[in-house]
Design a protein around this motif. Structure first.
Motif, PDB file in Angstrom:
ATOM      1  N   ASP A  90       0.860  -1.186   0.000  1.00 55.80           N
ATOM      2  CA  ASP A  90       0.000   0.000   0.000  1.00 55.80           C
ATOM      3  C   ASP A  90       0.894   1.233   0.000  1.00 55.80           C
ATOM      4  O   ASP A  90       1.751   1.387   0.875  1.00 55.80           O
ATOM      5  N   VAL A  91       0.705   2.125  -0.985  1.00 51.89           N
ATOM      6  CA  VAL A  91       1.521   3.343  -1.025  1.00 51.89           C
ATOM      7  C   VAL A  91       0.676   4.591  -0.758  1.00 51.89           C
ATOM      8  O   VAL A  91       1.160   5.712  -0.918  1.00 51.89           O
ATOM      9  N   GLY A  92      -0.572   4.390  -0.320  1.00 50.48           N
ATOM     10  CA  GLY A  92      -1.412   5.528   0.030  1.00 50.48           C
ATOM     11  C   GLY A  92      -2.309   5.981  -1.107  1.00 50.48           C
ATOM     12  O   GLY A  92      -2.149   5.583  -2.264  1.00 50.48           O
ATOM     13  N   GLN A  93      -3.310   6.816  -0.752  1.00 52.85           N
ATOM     14  CA  GLN A  93      -4.260   7.393  -1.707  1.00 52.85           C
ATOM     15  C   GLN A  93      -5.026   6.310  -2.478  1.00 52.85           C
ATOM     16  O   GLN A  93      -5.469   6.538  -3.609  1.00 52.85           O
ATOM     17  N   GLY A  94      -5.153   5.126  -1.885  1.00 52.02           N
ATOM     18  CA  GLY A  94      -5.882   4.041  -2.530  1.00 52.02           C
ATOM     19  C   GLY A  94      -5.077   3.242  -3.530  1.00 52.02           C
ATOM     20  O   GLY A  94      -5.580   2.301  -4.144  1.00 52.02           O
ATOM     21  N   TYR A  95      -3.801   3.616  -3.702  1.00 53.46           N
ATOM     22  CA  TYR A  95      -2.950   2.925  -4.670  1.00 53.46           C
ATOM     23  C   TYR A  95      -2.202   1.761  -4.014  1.00 53.46           C
ATOM     24  O   TYR A  95      -1.817   1.827  -2.837  1.00 53.46           O
ATOM     25  N   ALA A  96      -1.988   0.727  -4.801  1.00 51.08           N
ATOM     26  CA  ALA A  96      -1.139  -0.386  -4.406  1.00 51.08           C
ATOM     27  C   ALA A  96      -0.066  -0.551  -5.470  1.00 51.08           C
ATOM     28  O   ALA A  96      -0.318  -0.324  -6.659  1.00 51.08           O
ATOM     29  N   GLY A 196       4.566  -2.338 -10.863  1.00 50.70           N
ATOM     30  CA  GLY A 196       3.222  -2.143 -11.400  1.00 50.70           C
ATOM     31  C   GLY A 196       2.342  -1.400 -10.411  1.00 50.70           C
ATOM     32  O   GLY A 196       2.575  -1.452  -9.200  1.00 50.70           O
ATOM     33  N   VAL A 197       1.329  -0.714 -10.928  1.00 51.93           N
ATOM     34  CA  VAL A 197       0.453   0.122 -10.097  1.00 51.93           C
ATOM     35  C   VAL A 197      -0.999  -0.269 -10.322  1.00 51.93           C
ATOM     36  O   VAL A 197      -1.414  -0.546 -11.459  1.00 51.93           O
ATOM     37  N   MET A 198      -1.771  -0.286  -9.239  1.00 57.00           N
ATOM     38  CA  MET A 198      -3.207  -0.569  -9.324  1.00 57.00           C
ATOM     39  C   MET A 198      -3.893   0.051  -8.109  1.00 57.00           C
ATOM     40  O   MET A 198      -3.242   0.546  -7.188  1.00 57.00           O
ATOM     41  N   LYS A 199      -5.195   0.007  -8.105  1.00 53.86           N
ATOM     42  CA  LYS A 199      -5.963   0.352  -6.920  1.00 53.86           C
ATOM     43  C   LYS A 199      -6.113  -0.902  -6.055  1.00 53.86           C
ATOM     44  O   LYS A 199      -6.020  -2.034  -6.546  1.00 53.86           O
ATOM     45  N   HIS A 200      -6.341  -0.707  -4.773  1.00 56.40           N
ATOM     46  CA  HIS A 200      -6.433  -1.847  -3.851  1.00 56.40           C
ATOM     47  C   HIS A 200      -7.443  -2.887  -4.324  1.00 56.40           C
ATOM     48  O   HIS A 200      -7.193  -4.094  -4.252  1.00 56.40           O
ATOM     49  N   GLU A 201      -8.558  -2.426  -4.828  1.00 56.67           N
ATOM     50  CA  GLU A 201      -9.633  -3.365  -5.182  1.00 56.67           C
ATOM     51  C   GLU A 201      -9.320  -4.157  -6.452  1.00 56.67           C
ATOM     52  O   GLU A 201     -10.054  -5.086  -6.806  1.00 56.67           O
ATOM     53  N   ASP A 202      -8.238  -3.811  -7.134  1.00 59.85           N
ATOM     54  CA  ASP A 202      -7.914  -4.489  -8.399  1.00 59.85           C
ATOM     55  C   ASP A 202      -6.945  -5.648  -8.243  1.00 59.85           C
ATOM     56  O   ASP A 202      -6.556  -6.267  -9.243  1.00 59.85           O
ATOM     57  N   ILE A 203      -6.523  -5.962  -7.020  1.00 61.70           N
ATOM     58  CA  ILE A 203      -5.560  -7.042  -6.818  1.00 61.70           C
ATOM     59  C   ILE A 203      -6.166  -8.383  -7.237  1.00 61.70           C
ATOM     60  O   ILE A 203      -7.305  -8.702  -6.884  1.00 61.70           O
ATOM     61  N   HIS A 204      -5.406  -9.156  -8.006  1.00 66.12           N
ATOM     62  CA  HIS A 204      -5.838 -10.486  -8.445  1.00 66.12           C
ATOM     63  C   HIS A 204      -4.839 -11.529  -7.962  1.00 66.12           C
ATOM     64  O   HIS A 204      -3.644 -11.264  -7.875  1.00 66.12           O
ATOM     65  N   LEU A 205      -5.337 -12.730  -7.663  1.00 68.82           N
ATOM     66  CA  LEU A 205      -4.498 -13.812  -7.161  1.00 68.82           C
ATOM     67  C   LEU A 205      -4.560 -15.008  -8.100  1.00 68.82           C
ATOM     68  O   LEU A 205      -5.493 -15.159  -8.893  1.00 68.82           O
ATOM     69  N   ALA A 206      -3.549 -15.868  -7.990  1.00 65.16           N
ATOM     70  CA  ALA A 206      -3.457 -17.050  -8.853  1.00 65.16           C
ATOM     71  C   ALA A 206      -4.139 -18.229  -8.179  1.00 65.16           C
ATOM     72  O   ALA A 206      -3.524 -18.956  -7.396  1.00 65.16           O
TER      73      ALA A 206
END
Length: 749
Positions: A90-96, A196-206
């Protein structure tokens, strides 16, 4: 030849199989038979052989890597840790932000261009598979002696491969290293990292969950390139005539990968996948077994539906192929239509090759005949675990006793000047612009720092100027002298580089490059380095998000120096407050932060002037590193310093010369009380940086350092067009520039 089905395997238990040729040990083959209750089919044998390889299973390193999870607590920033395609913070402002470093060493020796290019492609897909848009790459590189003919063969191809693939993807290359040493002759290290950059809710797992969900293979067709590629190559030592096994190196197509990236990101935006995995090492064997193993059911795959470039490929070859630019997604049935529409829009081939099933088996069929029936965890996650024997090498004490401090030192000012010039012109300290100029460092317009800065930095939000920084470091000479301290010095330097740019270090990834784990000397080096890194991360509060182990890096029985490469990721709230390395304003004051001692073991001076390696590396003080980092970050944020450069290889003089040449301004230096000129210039004591301070900020800056207990010594001023050491010598910037910038082109052009 008739198909080797599961039924046929059960009926023919005594059929001979090429398990040894596929890299399996006799006891490993026996274990496979025990798991299955029969001999494996040819397809099953292929899967186990690549998934139980050193590269994929970490069978020699697992017992040591556990320390990263056991010793180092996750901090508040950690969102996804070890075990996925890449870690996420988590890097803040909703970004991961997700980041990772991996190796493509052996393939790059065999076929430098494609080996390096597909190393970039693979790490980018790891980042993509987490749900993120890749935004930058880095490339820590190690080659043999700079003047060796084979370096001339390998290095230009590697650099062209990295630049060609990354530039075509439109990804800026913002950092890395290039190191030359004879120990890497015949076994270069080509490590590649991606952010890579995404929003927290966009994290995907294998993972493959949801009964009836479809398994979709999409991207490039599967070909014969890279059959068993990195998964076999990375488990083999090289002899003097080449690798013991020569499977084809993977062939990359960056334009196909660019389409795959954009296609995947659109699929993510429409929330069409329940699980996703890229196809890298071990290809379909890895993707299917890992997805099934991490999911809540089984999986059925119809292998004959896989789109092929070569219709003659056998089922075993299809399972082992490491053809590039491929992904595997788990998709709910009602979303398959839309998924395929998006793939068609981007001209990406997509095929439903199977589905999630009840039970706990991975079943693969070929034209209706079952050729695989395995518990997926035994393939993907329950491979062999070795407690390799290790012991401190008999030669270690003698190496450490051969103290570099006893080497002859310059006896005159003229000799001191001559050695400074020799140092800055040496291949490891010389400008790498000939290499880095082949990379696009500023594409996308968000790069704010790139080579030769201490850390690469990119803006990730154009409105708030939120950014992230990354540095990679690793000194194999230090690690050869003391693997425990060497790993901590790599961590400390990378941490220091990120802090010097103004960013706050958050977490690390690593790429651990060592020789054969079957050599007790090498295994001791690995055990010590891993222990040192885990202890160091605990002290600095930087959790390990993941990484890579690359073993068997040796030619014959001669191993490379132990080379733990550490990547530190940091966050900065406002990239406009970043700190560059350039001394750009005349009259600013130069301050040396930290303590300087007589520490020359493994130093650039001892290598360049005396071709010597011996003694002990610089002492590590991680509490001091943390304090130095806090001071550098605060000074950057509050406008107290205009430039900062960490001190590492080559000591103070190397850092000053680089900062002067970068800013086009000279410096007048004075030796502080208590130090001699030689130690002042060439010592490689850790936990130090040189900063330029505006005169208006001097009192505020020195008060802060004094209040925090950090030694800050005024050593000079930015001034003129030469680097002058008072009472000793002066070197015009033009002469320094010629020495610094001419070496690499002269060797490689």
């Amino acid at each position: 030849m008739s198909l080797d089905t599961v039924k046929h395997a059960a009926d023919t238990p005594d059929t001979g199989q090429p398990w040894a040729e596929l890299g399996l040990k006799e006891d490993e083959y026996a274990r496979i038979r025990e798991i299955l209750g029969r001999r494996p089919t040819g397809a099953e044998l292929a899967m186990y052989s690549v998934m139980w390889s050193e590269h994929c299973s970490y069978k020699s390193s697992k017992v040591h890597l556990r320390q990263f999870g056991e010793k180092v607590p996750e901090n508040d920033a950690m969102l996804v840790g070890i075990g996925e395609n890449a870690g996420v913070v988590d890097v803040g402002q909703g970004y991961a932000v997700t980041f990772k470093v991996e190796s493509h060493n052996h393939p790059s020796y065999i076929e430098p261009y494609q080996g390096a290019a597909t190393g970039i492609g693979g790490i980018v897909r790891d980042i993509l598979a987490m749900g993120a848009r890749p935004v930058a790459v880095v490339d820590p590189l190690r080659f043999g002696a700079a003047d060796h003919p084979d370096t001339r063969r390998v290095l230009p191809g590697v650099v062209a491969g990295i630049g060609g693939y990354g530039n075509c993807l439109g990804l800026p290359n913002i950092g890395g290293e290039v190191v030359f040493d004879p120990c890497y002759q015949g076994n270069p290290l080509v490590n590649a990292g991606c952010i890579g950059v995404m929003k927290h809710e966009d994290i995907h797992l294998a993972q493959a969950s949801g009964l009836g969900n479809k398994v979709i293979l999409y991207g490039a067709r599967t070909g014969g390139d890279g059959i068993g590629g990195v998964s076999v190559l990375a488990s083999e030592t090289f002899d003097e005539t080449g690798p013991a096994k020569r499977p084809a190196v993977q062939v990359g197509d960056p334009f196909q990968e660019k389409l795959l990236i954009e296609c995947t990101l659109e699929i993510f935006r429409e929330k069409l996948v329940a699980g996703i995995q890229d196809l890298g090492g071990a290809g379909l064997s890895c993707a299917t077994s890992e997805l099934a193993s991490a999911g809540s059911g089984g999986m059925r795959v119809d292998l004959d539906t896989v789109p092929l470039r070569d219709a003659t490929l056998s089922p075993e070859e299809i399972l082992m192929s490491e053809s590039q630019e491929r992904m595997c997604a788990i998709v709910e049935p009602e979303k398959v239509g839309r998924f395929l529409e998006i793939c068609e829009k981007w001209d990406v081939i997509a095929t439903v090759i199977g589905e999630v099933t009840e039970g706990e088996r991975l079943e693969i069929f070929w034209h209706g005949e079952q050729i695989v029936d395995v518990p997926p965890r035994t393939v993907a996650h329950e491979g062999p675990v070795y407690e390799r024997p290790y012991a401190r090498p008999e030669w270690q004490d003698a190496l450490q006793a051969d103290d570099a401090g006893k080497l002859p030192r310059p006896e005159s000012s003229a000799e001191l000047r001559e050695q400074v010039l020799k140092l800055v012109a040496s291949p490891n300290q010389a400008s790498k612009a000939w290499i880095t100029d082949q990379y696009d460092r500023f594409v996308q317009g968000n790069t704010v720092l790139a080579m030769p800065e201490d850390a690469g930095m990119v803006r990730i939000d154009e409105k708030t100027n939120l950014g992230v920084a990354m540095a990679t470091d690793g000194n194999g000479r230090y690690a050869k002298l003391d693997p425990y301290a060497g790993a901590q010095l790599a961590l400390a330097e990378s941490y220091r580089n990120v802090a010097a740019s103004g960013a706050r270090p958050l977490a690390i990834s690593n790429c651990l490059n060592f020789g054969s784990p079957e050599d007790p000397d090498v295994m001791w080096q690995f055990a010590e380095a891993t222990r040192g890194l885990a202890d160091g991360c605990f002290a600095l509060g930087t959790p390990v998000t993941g990484g890579n182990v690359s073993l068997y890096n040796q030619t014959g029985d001669v191993a490379i120096h132990p080379t733990p490469v550490v990547a530190v990721l940091g966050v900065i709230d406002d990239v406009t407050r970043r700190t560059p390395i350039a001394f750009a304003e005349e009259g600013q004051l130069l301050y040396l932060l930290g303590d300087t001692r007589e520490e020359f073991g493994g130093s650039a001076w001892s290598q360049v002037v005396h071709d010597h390696l011996g003694g002990l590396p610089p002492a590590v003080d991680l509490d001091r590193e943390k304090l130095l980092g806090e001071i550098l970050i605060a000074a950057s944020r509050d406008g107290m310093i205009d430039a900062a450069h960490d001190l590492s290889d080559g000591g103070l003089i190397q850092a000053v010369v680089e900062s002067c040449l970068r800013g086009g301004k000279g410096a007048r230096l004075i030796v502080p009380d208590g130090l001699d000129a030689f130690t002042f210039l060439f010592s490689e004591s850790a936990g130090r940086a040189v900063v330029s301070v505006p005169r208006s900020e001097e009192l505020r800056f020195t008060d802060m350092c004094g209040a925090r207990g950090l030694p800050a010594t005024r050593i000079g001023v930015v001034d003129g067009e030469e680097v002058e050491l008072q009472g000793e010598f002066s070197l015009p910037l033009g002469e320094l520039s010629t020495a610094h910038e001419g070496t690499i082109p002269a060797l490689l052009v």
